[in-house]
Scaffold this motif. Structure first.
Motif, PDB file in Angstrom:
ATOM      1  N   TRP A   1       1.073   1.050  10.485  1.00  0.00           N
ATOM      2  CA  TRP A   1       0.080   0.876   9.428  1.00  0.00           C
ATOM      3  C   TRP A   1      -0.854   2.080   9.420  1.00  0.00           C
ATOM      4  N   ASN A   2      -0.313   3.226   9.017  1.00  0.00           N
ATOM      5  CA  ASN A   2      -1.108   4.446   8.944  1.00  0.00           C
ATOM      6  C   ASN A   2      -0.523   5.359   7.872  1.00  0.00           C
ATOM      7  N   GLU A   3      -1.331   6.293   7.419  1.00  0.00           N
ATOM      8  CA  GLU A   3      -0.920   7.159   6.311  1.00  0.00           C
ATOM      9  C   GLU A   3       0.325   7.976   6.610  1.00  0.00           C
ATOM     10  N   GLU A   4       0.521   8.367   7.867  1.00  0.00           N
ATOM     11  CA  GLU A   4       1.728   9.115   8.243  1.00  0.00           C
ATOM     12  C   GLU A   4       2.992   8.323   7.957  1.00  0.00           C
ATOM     13  N   SER A   5       2.956   7.043   8.271  1.00  0.00           N
ATOM     14  CA  SER A   5       4.133   6.187   8.104  1.00  0.00           C
ATOM     15  C   SER A   5       4.368   5.777   6.658  1.00  0.00           C
ATOM     16  N   TRP A   6       3.332   5.760   5.845  1.00  0.00           N
ATOM     17  CA  TRP A   6       3.465   5.244   4.491  1.00  0.00           C
ATOM     18  C   TRP A   6       4.211   6.176   3.553  1.00  0.00           C
ATOM     19  N   GLU A   7       4.041   7.477   3.708  1.00  0.00           N
ATOM     20  CA  GLU A   7       4.633   8.458   2.793  1.00  0.00           C
ATOM     21  C   GLU A   7       4.449   8.003   1.344  1.00  0.00           C
ATOM     22  N   ASP A   8       5.505   7.581   0.688  1.00  0.00           N
ATOM     23  CA  ASP A   8       5.413   7.133  -0.704  1.00  0.00           C
ATOM     24  C   ASP A   8       5.368   5.611  -0.823  1.00  0.00           C
ATOM     25  N   ASP A   9       5.045   4.931   0.247  1.00  0.00           N
ATOM     26  CA  ASP A   9       5.077   3.467   0.265  1.00  0.00           C
ATOM     27  C   ASP A   9       3.750   2.912   0.788  1.00  0.00           C
ATOM     28  N   GLU A  10       2.662   3.285   0.126  1.00  0.00           N
ATOM     29  CA  GLU A  10       1.347   2.822   0.528  1.00  0.00           C
ATOM     30  C   GLU A  10       1.228   1.312   0.283  1.00  0.00           C
ATOM     31  N   PRO A  11       0.603   0.569   1.205  1.00  0.00           N
ATOM     32  CA  PRO A  11       0.461  -0.881   1.018  1.00  0.00           C
ATOM     33  C   PRO A  11      -0.340  -1.221  -0.238  1.00  0.00           C
ATOM     34  N   GLY A  12       0.029  -2.340  -0.818  1.00  0.00           N
ATOM     35  CA  GLY A  12      -0.683  -2.849  -1.983  1.00  0.00           C
ATOM     36  C   GLY A  12      -0.851  -4.350  -1.869  1.00  0.00           C
ATOM     37  N   ALA A  13      -1.744  -4.891  -2.661  1.00  0.00           N
ATOM     38  CA  ALA A  13      -1.995  -6.331  -2.647  1.00  0.00           C
ATOM     39  C   ALA A  13      -0.777  -7.077  -3.190  1.00  0.00           C
ATOM     40  N   ALA A  14      -0.394  -8.133  -2.489  1.00  0.00           N
ATOM     41  CA  ALA A  14       0.672  -9.007  -2.977  1.00  0.00           C
ATOM     42  C   ALA A  14       0.099  -9.826  -4.135  1.00  0.00           C
ATOM     43  N   VAL A  15       0.850  -9.867  -5.226  1.00  0.00           N
ATOM     44  CA  VAL A  15       0.407 -10.595  -6.407  1.00  0.00           C
ATOM     45  C   VAL A  15       1.588 -11.395  -6.949  1.00  0.00           C
ATOM     46  N   CYS A  16       1.346 -12.645  -7.232  1.00  0.00           N
ATOM     47  CA  CYS A  16       2.361 -13.503  -7.841  1.00  0.00           C
ATOM     48  C   CYS A  16       2.527 -13.098  -9.315  1.00  0.00           C
TER      49      CYS A  16
ATOM     50  N   GLU B   1       1.291  -3.299  12.637  1.00  0.00           N
ATOM     51  CA  GLU B   1       0.146  -2.472  13.029  1.00  0.00           C
ATOM     52  C   GLU B   1       0.585  -1.102  13.558  1.00  0.00           C
ATOM     53  N   GLU B   2       1.734  -1.063  14.233  1.00  0.00           N
ATOM     54  CA  GLU B   2       2.234   0.197  14.787  1.00  0.00           C
ATOM     55  C   GLU B   2       2.542   1.228  13.707  1.00  0.00           C
TER      56      GLU B   2
END
Length: 143
Positions: free
Chosen positions: A72-87, A69-70
């Motif tokens: 989990w923001n756009e500043e921290s993501w840079e080129d690594d935006e979260p995505g859905a985990a998919v098998c 959570e600390e």
């Protein structure tokens, strides 16, 4: 398993073995993800290289894993935006567990998020990040 490893009750055996093999030879504490809302153990997950958020498939309660959570923001993501985990089979429902790699002083040094597909049993590491601060005891309850 390592002699000093700690395995939490309810971690699927396949996932525990997979997590143990995926981390270095230091002791680990492996804990299952359990929904605080309903006790569910099946989740959808959003992940990136340094964090994870899970959503209970039964009651839709959301929770961050460890200190995600600390960051989990756009500043921290840079080129690594979260995505859905998919098998690889296409399913998005997983059992989840976290391996906390421990330092010689017992503090958490790495967080490794493992997911096991409910459809076909595939296990994978979906997020893994270093912890470089202390104290870290609070992280062990944030699964």
């Amino acid at each position: 398993m390592h002699a000093d490893d700690q395995l939490g009750e309810g971690v699927p055996l396949e996932l525990a073995v997979f997590l143990r093999e995926a981390v270095d030879d230091r002791p680990v504490r492996i804990a299952p993800s359990v929904c605080e809302g309903c006790g569910g153990r099946v989740f959808f997950a959003l992940v990136n290289a340094s964090g994870a958020e899970r959503e209970c498939s039964a009651c839709r309660t959301r929770a961050f894993i460890a200190d995600s959570e600390e960051y989990w923001n756009e500043e921290s993501w840079e080129d690594d935006e979260p995505g859905a985990a998919v098998c690889p089979c296409g399913s998005e429902e997983f059992e989840a567990a976290v391996a906390f790699t421990l330092g010689t002083d017992g503090s958490v040094r790495w967080v490794t998020v493992g997911l096991r597909c409910r459809e076909d049993g595939f296990c994978g590491i979906y997020a893994d990040w270093k912890i470089d601060y202390g104290p870290t005891d609070h992280l062990l309850a944030m699964v």
